[in-house]
Enzyme design. Structure first.
Site, PDB file in Angstrom:
ATOM      1  N   GLN A  57      15.902   3.346 -11.705  1.00 32.62           N
ATOM      2  CA  GLN A  57      14.847   2.434 -11.250  1.00 32.62           C
ATOM      3  C   GLN A  57      13.449   2.879 -11.699  1.00 32.62           C
ATOM      4  O   GLN A  57      12.619   2.042 -12.058  1.00 32.62           O
ATOM      5  CB  GLN A  57      14.898   2.191  -9.741  1.00 32.62           C
ATOM      6  N   ASP A  80      10.361  14.327  -1.841  1.00 39.44           N
ATOM      7  CA  ASP A  80       9.986  14.778  -0.488  1.00 39.44           C
ATOM      8  C   ASP A  80      11.118  15.576   0.169  1.00 39.44           C
ATOM      9  O   ASP A  80      10.876  16.324   1.110  1.00 39.44           O
ATOM     10  CB  ASP A  80       9.622  13.572   0.388  1.00 39.44           C
ATOM     11  N   TYR A 129      21.172  17.867  -2.167  1.00 44.20           N
ATOM     12  CA  TYR A 129      20.312  17.148  -3.115  1.00 44.20           C
ATOM     13  C   TYR A 129      18.914  17.793  -3.146  1.00 44.20           C
ATOM     14  O   TYR A 129      18.385  18.104  -4.216  1.00 44.20           O
ATOM     15  CB  TYR A 129      20.225  15.673  -2.716  1.00 44.20           C
ATOM     16  N   ASP A 170      22.496  13.427 -22.242  1.00 39.40           N
ATOM     17  CA  ASP A 170      22.888  14.083 -20.991  1.00 39.40           C
ATOM     18  C   ASP A 170      22.020  15.330 -20.845  1.00 39.40           C
ATOM     19  O   ASP A 170      22.163  16.289 -21.608  1.00 39.40           O
ATOM     20  CB  ASP A 170      24.383  14.448 -21.075  1.00 39.40           C
ATOM     21  N   THR A 186      21.041  11.372  -7.885  1.00 38.12           N
ATOM     22  CA  THR A 186      20.297  10.921  -6.699  1.00 38.12           C
ATOM     23  C   THR A 186      21.198  10.487  -5.534  1.00 38.12           C
ATOM     24  O   THR A 186      20.696   9.939  -4.556  1.00 38.12           O
ATOM     25  CB  THR A 186      19.353   9.757  -7.063  1.00 38.12           C
TER      26      THR A 186
HETATM   27  N1  LIG Z   1      15.255   7.133  -5.109  1.00 44.03           N
HETATM   28  C1  LIG Z   1      14.469   7.752  -4.234  1.00 44.03           C
HETATM   29  O1  LIG Z   1      14.346   7.341  -3.061  1.00 44.03           O
HETATM   30  C2  LIG Z   1      13.676   8.942  -4.671  1.00 44.03           C
HETATM   31  C3  LIG Z   1      12.810   9.537  -3.742  1.00 44.03           C
HETATM   32  C4  LIG Z   1      12.071  10.639  -4.136  1.00 44.03           C
HETATM   33  C5  LIG Z   1      12.190  11.134  -5.421  1.00 44.03           C
HETATM   34  N2  LIG Z   1      13.049  10.547  -6.293  1.00 44.03           N
HETATM   35  C6  LIG Z   1      13.152  11.104  -7.641  1.00 44.03           C
HETATM   36  O2  LIG Z   1      12.643  10.144  -8.546  1.00 44.03           O
HETATM   37  C7  LIG Z   1      13.292  10.288  -9.814  1.00 44.03           C
HETATM   38  C8  LIG Z   1      13.804   8.942 -10.284  1.00 44.03           C
HETATM   39  O3  LIG Z   1      14.738   8.476  -9.328  1.00 44.03           O
HETATM   40  P1  LIG Z   1      15.344   7.020  -9.377  1.00 44.03           P
HETATM   41  O4  LIG Z   1      15.215   6.465  -8.014  1.00 44.03           O
HETATM   42  O5  LIG Z   1      14.846   6.274 -10.561  1.00 44.03           O
HETATM   43  O6  LIG Z   1      16.873   7.406  -9.570  1.00 44.03           O
HETATM   44  P2  LIG Z   1      18.048   6.571 -10.234  1.00 44.03           P
HETATM   45  O7  LIG Z   1      17.785   5.112 -10.154  1.00 44.03           O
HETATM   46  O8  LIG Z   1      19.312   7.118  -9.649  1.00 44.03           O
HETATM   47  O9  LIG Z   1      17.936   6.999 -11.752  1.00 44.03           O
HETATM   48  C9  LIG Z   1      18.335   8.267 -12.208  1.00 44.03           C
HETATM   49  C10 LIG Z   1      18.817   8.106 -13.620  1.00 44.03           C
HETATM   50  O10 LIG Z   1      19.218   9.388 -14.104  1.00 44.03           O
HETATM   51  C11 LIG Z   1      20.444   9.191 -14.808  1.00 44.03           C
HETATM   52  N3  LIG Z   1      21.202  10.432 -14.902  1.00 44.03           N
HETATM   53  C12 LIG Z   1      22.088  10.947 -14.025  1.00 44.03           C
HETATM   54  N4  LIG Z   1      22.648  12.066 -14.540  1.00 44.03           N
HETATM   55  C13 LIG Z   1      22.084  12.262 -15.764  1.00 44.03           C
HETATM   56  C14 LIG Z   1      22.255  13.217 -16.789  1.00 44.03           C
HETATM   57  N5  LIG Z   1      23.130  14.236 -16.663  1.00 44.03           N
HETATM   58  N6  LIG Z   1      21.520  13.094 -17.921  1.00 44.03           N
HETATM   59  C15 LIG Z   1      20.672  12.066 -18.081  1.00 44.03           C
HETATM   60  N7  LIG Z   1      20.469  11.103 -17.166  1.00 44.03           N
HETATM   61  C16 LIG Z   1      21.175  11.214 -16.004  1.00 44.03           C
HETATM   62  C17 LIG Z   1      21.171   8.121 -14.040  1.00 44.03           C
HETATM   63  O11 LIG Z   1      22.177   7.558 -14.846  1.00 44.03           O
HETATM   64  P3  LIG Z   1      23.542   6.997 -14.177  1.00 44.03           P
HETATM   65  O12 LIG Z   1      23.114   5.924 -13.223  1.00 44.03           O
HETATM   66  O13 LIG Z   1      24.305   6.509 -15.366  1.00 44.03           O
HETATM   67  O14 LIG Z   1      24.166   8.164 -13.484  1.00 44.03           O
HETATM   68  C18 LIG Z   1      20.019   7.162 -13.741  1.00 44.03           C
HETATM   69  O15 LIG Z   1      19.820   6.279 -14.807  1.00 44.03           O
HETATM   70  C19 LIG Z   1      14.371  11.347  -9.606  1.00 44.03           C
HETATM   71  O16 LIG Z   1      13.884  12.592 -10.034  1.00 44.03           O
HETATM   72  C20 LIG Z   1      14.564  11.383  -8.107  1.00 44.03           C
HETATM   73  O17 LIG Z   1      15.030  12.642  -7.677  1.00 44.03           O
HETATM   74  C21 LIG Z   1      13.780   9.456  -5.950  1.00 44.03           C
END
Ligand SMILES: NC(=O)c1ccc[n+]([C@@H]2O[C@H](COP(=O)([O-])OP(=O)(O)OC[C@H]3O[C@@H](n4cnc5c(N)ncnc54)[C@H](OP(=O)(O)O)[C@@H]3O)[C@@H](O)[C@H]2O)c1
Length: 288
Positions: free
Chosen positions: A11, A101, A124, A35, A61
């Protein structure tokens, strides 16, 4: 300026693509294309692209699944971050690494500043904290760690979209009311990241939308705003429940509000209130 974004298809990467400033040349790589847990592949991809800035959005995530998939969570969130940081340093590129967070324990009752002690309460969070540490060691000078919270956007899986689906499918909902945080719209966070990409800002920063909510407050707001915008046609009763009534595999911090003032001062901008950003996200959803 050439910018490489990992975690394509997620996202946040999607929001970065949509908000990319005209003068930037971006390459977004999905997990299938790169990867991050594969150190050799990361080095090779970076050399090929001659990148100046890397934005690491790749992450494992699935907060609850991480409890039973610890190795996978650490391979992506810790070793992956280190691999990206090392390859960035080798190329002389800067890196913006996104963190969470959930590195905090949640026992405070005032917003967490960047200097507060970290104490993750689940796997996580521990894997993301390890990623911060390992990335800092691998790329000490050129690294910006940007922690955010309760992220949602039009694309991908998130609380807002889950609530909209459940509110269409069910007659009533129960939502946890004793965990507090700041919902943050990926659309605005992406703009913040582009601003960081434009100016070297080594160090750790927080960015979250303004205001505080419980998941229950957030769910009610989703329903009210979605009704107003015609995305929902009927309101269902939403009941507050306590964390102990809604057991999950991973513990969550009870309070994880982030103090974003350092980033605000650095960038010269202020966050909008989470509720007005929720309205913007829902409007974008309706347009699509
Ligand atoms: N979502 C939240 O509420 C939240 C809150 C605080 C911080 N964050 C941080 O914000 C950042 C972005 O999160 P997001 O919400 O955009 O997460 P997301 O929608 O789950 O996106 C993460 C992406 O990383 C990919 N990924 C997983 N394993 C991987 C690997 N080995 N190599 C390369 N890509 C890989 C996933 O691909 P697949 O889907 O194919 O596995 C997905 O496209 C992350 O660092 C997360 O920790 C998120």
């Amino acid at each position: 300026m050439r910018v490489l974004i990992t975690g394509g298809g997620g996202q946040l990467a999607d929001s970065l693509e949509k908000t990319c400033p005209a003068e930037r040349e971006i390459l977004i790589l999905s997990r299938q294309q790169l990867d991050v847990s594969d150190a050799g592949a990361v080095t090779e991809a970076f050399e090929r692209q001659q990148t100046e800035v890397v934005i690491n959005c790749a992450a494992y995530t699935a907060v609850d699944d991480a409890e039973s998939e610890r190795d996978r969570a650490f391979a992506v969130n810790a070793r992956g971050a280190e691999n990206v940081a090392r390859a960035a340093r080798q190329l002389g590129a800067r890196m913006i690494h996104i963190s969470t967070d959930f590195v905090f324990g949640g026992d405070k009752s005032r917003p967490y500043s960047v200097d507060d002690d970290t104490q993750p309460v689940n796997t996580y969070g521990a894997s993301k904290l390890a990623g911060e540490v390992q990335a800092r060691e691998a790329c000490p000078a050129g690294l910006t760690v940007l922690r955010t919270s309760w992220l949602y956007g039009v694309h991908g899986r998130n609380f807002v979209k889950t609530m909209l689906r459940l509110m269409r499918e069910r007659d009533r909902l129960q939502v946890v009311a004793d965990q507090a945080g700041s919902p943050t719209w990926a659309g605005f966070l992406a703009d913040v990241i582009w601003r960081f990409a434009a100016q070297p800002s080594p160090g750790t920063y927080h960015w979250a939308d303004a205001g505080v909510a419980s998941w229950y407050d957030f769910a009610l707001a989703v329903q009210e705003e979605a009704m107003r915008q015609g995305l929902l046609t009927k309101a269902v009763p939403v009941e507050p429940v306590m964390t102990e009534d809604y057991p999950t595999r991973a513990r969550r911090p009870a309070y994880s509000v982030l103090d974003s003032r350092l980033a605000q001062a650095r960038l010269g901008i202020r966050p909008a209130h989470w509720r007005s950003n929720l309205r913007r996200m829902l409007a974008e959803m309706q347009d699509e």
